[in-house]
Design an enzyme around this catalytic site. Sequence first.
Site, PDB file in Angstrom:
ATOM      1  N   LYS A 120       8.303 -18.321  -8.935  1.00 51.97           N
ATOM      2  CA  LYS A 120       7.676 -17.210  -9.656  1.00 51.97           C
ATOM      3  C   LYS A 120       6.537 -17.737 -10.535  1.00 51.97           C
ATOM      4  CE  LYS A 120       8.654 -13.525 -12.861  1.00 51.97           C
ATOM      5  NZ  LYS A 120       9.445 -13.181 -14.025  1.00 51.97           N
ATOM      6  N   ILE A 151      -3.463  -6.838  14.480  1.00 48.38           N
ATOM      7  CA  ILE A 151      -2.484  -6.627  15.556  1.00 48.38           C
ATOM      8  C   ILE A 151      -3.064  -5.710  16.631  1.00 48.38           C
ATOM      9  CG2 ILE A 151      -0.116  -5.868  16.034  1.00 48.38           C
ATOM     10  CD1 ILE A 151       0.341  -6.295  12.927  1.00 48.38           C
ATOM     11  N   LYS A 200     -12.285  -2.678  17.775  1.00 49.00           N
ATOM     12  CA  LYS A 200     -10.920  -3.166  18.016  1.00 49.00           C
ATOM     13  C   LYS A 200     -10.590  -3.220  19.508  1.00 49.00           C
ATOM     14  CE  LYS A 200      -9.218  -2.348  13.565  1.00 49.00           C
ATOM     15  NZ  LYS A 200      -8.182  -2.980  12.761  1.00 49.00           N
ATOM     16  N   ASP A 249      -4.917  -6.151   5.069  1.00 47.72           N
ATOM     17  CA  ASP A 249      -5.969  -6.944   5.703  1.00 47.72           C
ATOM     18  C   ASP A 249      -5.875  -8.425   5.335  1.00 47.72           C
ATOM     19  OD1 ASP A 249      -7.196  -4.861   7.093  1.00 47.72           O
ATOM     20  OD2 ASP A 249      -8.198  -4.163   5.273  1.00 47.72           O
ATOM     21  N   LYS A 281     -14.727   1.811  14.767  1.00 49.85           N
ATOM     22  CA  LYS A 281     -13.475   1.028  14.792  1.00 49.85           C
ATOM     23  C   LYS A 281     -12.905   0.957  16.203  1.00 49.85           C
ATOM     24  CE  LYS A 281     -11.242   1.126  11.127  1.00 49.85           C
ATOM     25  NZ  LYS A 281     -10.535   1.603   9.944  1.00 49.85           N
ATOM     26  N   ASN A 340       0.855  -1.192   0.000  1.00 46.83           N
ATOM     27  CA  ASN A 340       0.000   0.000   0.000  1.00 46.83           C
ATOM     28  C   ASN A 340       0.889   1.239   0.000  1.00 46.83           C
ATOM     29  OD1 ASN A 340       0.460   0.876   2.857  1.00 46.83           O
ATOM     30  ND2 ASN A 340      -0.419  -1.149   3.244  1.00 46.83           N
TER      31      ASN A 340
HETATM   32  O1  C5P Z   1      -9.152  -2.012  10.210  1.00 49.09           O
HETATM   33  P1  C5P Z   1      -8.192  -0.965   9.775  1.00 49.09           P
HETATM   34  O2  C5P Z   1      -7.060  -1.491   8.942  1.00 49.09           O
HETATM   35  O3  C5P Z   1      -8.815   0.241   9.165  1.00 49.09           O
HETATM   36  O4  C5P Z   1      -7.567  -0.450  11.161  1.00 49.09           O
HETATM   37  C1  C5P Z   1      -6.508   0.430  11.209  1.00 49.09           C
HETATM   38  C2  C5P Z   1      -5.789   0.299  12.521  1.00 49.09           C
HETATM   39  O5  C5P Z   1      -5.629  -1.067  12.862  1.00 49.09           O
HETATM   40  C3  C5P Z   1      -4.391   0.845  12.444  1.00 49.09           C
HETATM   41  O6  C5P Z   1      -4.038   1.302  13.745  1.00 49.09           O
HETATM   42  C4  C5P Z   1      -3.573  -0.361  12.063  1.00 49.09           C
HETATM   43  O7  C5P Z   1      -2.219  -0.221  12.463  1.00 49.09           O
HETATM   44  C5  C5P Z   1      -4.272  -1.445  12.807  1.00 49.09           C
HETATM   45  N1  C5P Z   1      -4.247  -2.766  12.146  1.00 49.09           N
HETATM   46  C6  C5P Z   1      -3.518  -3.788  12.711  1.00 49.09           C
HETATM   47  N2  C5P Z   1      -3.517  -5.028  12.125  1.00 49.09           N
HETATM   48  C7  C5P Z   1      -4.251  -5.258  11.016  1.00 49.09           C
HETATM   49  C8  C5P Z   1      -5.003  -4.217  10.421  1.00 49.09           C
HETATM   50  C9  C5P Z   1      -4.975  -2.993  11.023  1.00 49.09           C
HETATM   51  O8  C5P Z   1      -2.847  -3.559  13.714  1.00 49.09           O
HETATM   52  N3  C5P Z   1      -4.239  -6.461  10.470  1.00 49.09           N
END
Ligand code: C5P
Length: 396
Positions: free
Chosen positions: A286, A305, A340, A276, A336, A208
């Site tokens: 490859k 995480i 989370k 994600d 969110k 990204n």
């Molecule tokens: O769900 P989203 O990606 O929008 O959430 C963003 C927040 O979650 C950020 O703080 C990102 O560092 C954290 N995150 C994470 N692990 C993931 C996806 C997002 O820690 N797999």
Amino acid sequence: MLGGKRIVLIIGGGIAAYKSLELIRLLRGAGAAVSPVLTRAGAQFVTPLSVAALAGETLYQDLFDLTAETEMGHIQLSRAADLLVVAPATADLMAKMAGGHADDLASTLLMATDKRVLIAPAMNVRMWDHPATQRNLATLGADGVLTVGPERGDMACGEHGPGRMAEPAAIMAAIADALGDGPLAGRHVLVTSGPTHEPIDPVRYIANRSSGAQGAALAAALRDLGARISFVTGPATVPAPSGVTVTRVETARQMRDAALAALPADAAICAAAVADWHVANAGVQKLKKTAGGAPALEFAENPDILAELSAHPARPTLVVGFAAETTDVTAHAQAKRARKGCDWIVANDVSPGTGIMGGADNAVTLITAAGSEDWPRLPKAEVARRLARRIAEALA
Ligand code: C5P
């Protein structure tokens, strides 16, 4: 923040000595007194007059400058200090320190002190990489000598690599840390930063546009308040700050393992733009073009995480997430935060046209249990400083 502290600043012979003039200014601005010592080689790069004028104190250059040598002037000088700082620390000075030499004022002070010593090495990249320097560095580390830098970059000698002296601000932060100052002194903060790379095969990956700039700025700002930082970063385009413990990872799964391994921490700041999904059927070799058409990639969800840290038995006191949104920023970020289980969400609008993703500025909304606050558009470093101060208040 360094009020009442006395720093003996030993300026060695290297082009980076000019940055030590700025360091003197910063030290005095922070309330510290500076006893400057200029080595013979150092005086080839900066003038005794500039050093003495900026320090506003007597400059010492020779062992026998210490007029009260009969009263053990060198012992006095190094014992009256709270910290000895060597900037720039040349390969030669490091070798003298590691070998226990005491044949000039700087090396004698370093041998005679009972205080902590912080060195900011600066030298040509080959001299830094030389086994002798690396051996000396290891010896000094084992002796309890603290190090800040060197940083990577273009050097005055025209080469590129590690060897540039840490910037004065980073040396200041290391000094504050060494003196145990700052509102986050004694605190451990985990910061995740940068994008992740999720392999498709050994040569291709999904990524990204995150540059890692906001995470790096946050780690630096938290470090500047005295925190010990574990910085877990994906393949970012901006360099990691100096004076932090860096763990480099590629994938979300590696980032999760590194983040959990850094616990316990007082706070966790998840600034990384974590993918994600990863490719569940990534090629071991490859992927080749075939007559059968494009490969069908299968995706599997990555560990979250932020959510895992928020629910962890060793949960940090404060867990902060980021939310990059393109619509209904505040509403999505509030949802969110609840989903989370984190304490705060720093939300920002990364719609095309805002220039925020990968740009220099950020306009954030801080979502806490108490509600939401819109901050003005600010440089990422300023957003980081404000957030770091808020984090320090929350942990106080
Ligand atoms: O769900 P989203 O990606 O929008 O959430 C963003 C927040 O979650 C950020 O703080 C990102 O560092 C954290 N995150 C994470 N692990 C993931 C996806 C997002 O820690 N797999």
